[in-house]
Design a protein around this motif. Sequence first.
Motif, mmCIF file in Angstrom:
data_model
loop_
_atom_site.group_PDB
_atom_site.id
_atom_site.type_symbol
_atom_site.label_atom_id
_atom_site.label_comp_id
_atom_site.label_asym_id
_atom_site.label_seq_id
_atom_site.Cartn_x
_atom_site.Cartn_y
_atom_site.Cartn_z
ATOM 1 N N ILE A 62 13.664 23.370 -79.692
ATOM 2 C CA ILE A 62 13.951 23.299 -78.252
ATOM 3 C C ILE A 62 13.281 22.073 -77.644
ATOM 4 O O ILE A 62 13.896 21.309 -76.890
ATOM 5 C CB ILE A 62 13.510 24.597 -77.543
ATOM 6 C CG1 ILE A 62 14.393 25.767 -77.989
ATOM 7 C CG2 ILE A 62 13.546 24.434 -76.018
ATOM 8 C CD1 ILE A 62 13.874 27.143 -77.600
ATOM 9 N N ALA A 100 15.133 18.865 -78.663
ATOM 10 C CA ALA A 100 16.379 18.638 -77.914
ATOM 11 C C ALA A 100 16.079 17.953 -76.592
ATOM 12 O O ALA A 100 16.794 17.031 -76.173
ATOM 13 C CB ALA A 100 17.112 19.960 -77.687
ATOM 14 N N LYS A 101 15.018 18.382 -75.923
ATOM 15 C CA LYS A 101 14.642 17.824 -74.626
ATOM 16 C C LYS A 101 14.160 16.377 -74.736
ATOM 17 O O LYS A 101 14.162 15.647 -73.748
ATOM 18 C CB LYS A 101 13.573 18.700 -73.973
ATOM 19 C CG LYS A 101 14.125 20.070 -73.608
ATOM 20 C CD LYS A 101 13.142 21.122 -73.156
ATOM 21 C CE LYS A 101 11.816 20.725 -72.674
ATOM 22 N NZ LYS A 101 10.990 21.834 -72.187
ATOM 23 N N LEU A 135 19.168 19.034 -69.499
ATOM 24 C CA LEU A 135 19.745 20.157 -70.242
ATOM 25 C C LEU A 135 19.642 21.439 -69.430
ATOM 26 O O LEU A 135 18.628 21.706 -68.798
ATOM 27 C CB LEU A 135 19.032 20.326 -71.577
ATOM 28 C CG LEU A 135 19.186 19.152 -72.545
ATOM 29 C CD1 LEU A 135 18.240 19.309 -73.724
ATOM 30 C CD2 LEU A 135 20.620 19.027 -73.022
ATOM 31 N N VAL A 169 19.135 25.388 -74.060
ATOM 32 C CA VAL A 169 18.942 25.060 -75.478
ATOM 33 C C VAL A 169 18.504 26.342 -76.165
ATOM 34 O O VAL A 169 17.584 27.018 -75.700
ATOM 35 C CB VAL A 169 17.858 23.973 -75.693
ATOM 36 C CG1 VAL A 169 17.656 23.719 -77.186
ATOM 37 C CG2 VAL A 169 18.205 22.682 -74.976
ATOM 38 N N SER A 204 21.639 25.747 -83.635
ATOM 39 C CA SER A 204 21.165 25.343 -82.306
ATOM 40 C C SER A 204 22.338 25.148 -81.366
ATOM 41 O O SER A 204 23.440 24.789 -81.791
ATOM 42 C CB SER A 204 20.355 24.048 -82.400
ATOM 43 O OG SER A 204 21.192 23.006 -82.874
ATOM 44 N N ALA A 242 23.113 23.382 -77.437
ATOM 45 C CA ALA A 242 22.640 22.608 -76.284
ATOM 46 C C ALA A 242 23.762 22.573 -75.256
ATOM 47 O O ALA A 242 24.942 22.449 -75.612
ATOM 48 C CB ALA A 242 22.248 21.194 -76.694
ATOM 49 N N GLU A 269 21.623 16.197 -79.028
ATOM 50 C CA GLU A 269 20.557 17.146 -78.690
ATOM 51 C C GLU A 269 20.629 18.372 -79.596
ATOM 52 O O GLU A 269 19.604 18.856 -80.079
ATOM 53 C CB GLU A 269 20.647 17.535 -77.223
ATOM 54 C CG GLU A 269 20.194 16.438 -76.273
ATOM 55 C CD GLU A 269 21.138 15.243 -76.142
ATOM 56 O OE1 GLU A 269 20.705 14.225 -75.573
ATOM 57 O OE2 GLU A 269 22.302 15.306 -76.603
ATOM 58 N N ALA A 270 21.834 18.885 -79.849
ATOM 59 C CA ALA A 270 21.984 20.039 -80.740
ATOM 60 C C ALA A 270 21.593 19.673 -82.168
ATOM 61 O O ALA A 270 20.898 20.437 -82.849
ATOM 62 C CB ALA A 270 23.423 20.563 -80.690
ATOM 63 N N ALA A 328 17.789 19.305 -82.371
ATOM 64 C CA ALA A 328 17.138 20.624 -82.364
ATOM 65 C C ALA A 328 17.200 21.268 -83.743
ATOM 66 O O ALA A 328 16.186 21.766 -84.254
ATOM 67 C CB ALA A 328 17.801 21.531 -81.326
#
Length: 164
Positions: A67, A70-71, A85, A88, A105, A107, A118-119, A122
């Motif tokens: 998580i 991803a951020k 986002l 997530v 994951s 996102a 991002e996915a 993660a």
Amino acid sequence: MPDKGPALTHLGASGEAHMVDVGAKAETERTAVAEGAVVMKPETLRIILSGDAKKGDVLGAARIAGIMAAKKTHELIPLCHPLLLTKVTVEIEPDETLPGLRVTSLARVTGKTGVEMEALTAASVACLTIYDMAKAVDRAMTITGVRLLEKSGGKSGDFRAERG
């Protein structure tokens, strides 16, 4: 002149890298789902699932790491846009047939650009965290199958990978 297919969006006419201008794009809800797996010895899987890993809660730490990653994707991948986002998730399931752990994951964002990276970030970082936390008992673990499963939203429309 033959059709070259779709152009790479992050390259200029002379081949120089640049960040894509998304200013004129419409804001839409965009979702991406990615997966990965960590293959390990059956004993390693047992240790993780029983909570006996020396570093602590492997699954909880991997979920939080994914998580957080991803951020921070825009800080890790040079030409990614920073995104606000809206969701997530990182799910980790044991798979005795590997043996190992499967990571999925998701996102989501309402914005002008997609959340595939991002996915994928993660899922990748969750897998790396599993490896890190269990390497003391199994350095032969492998991270495999990191890929985009699906994405929705945006101008390019929806994508769904073949399950395999």
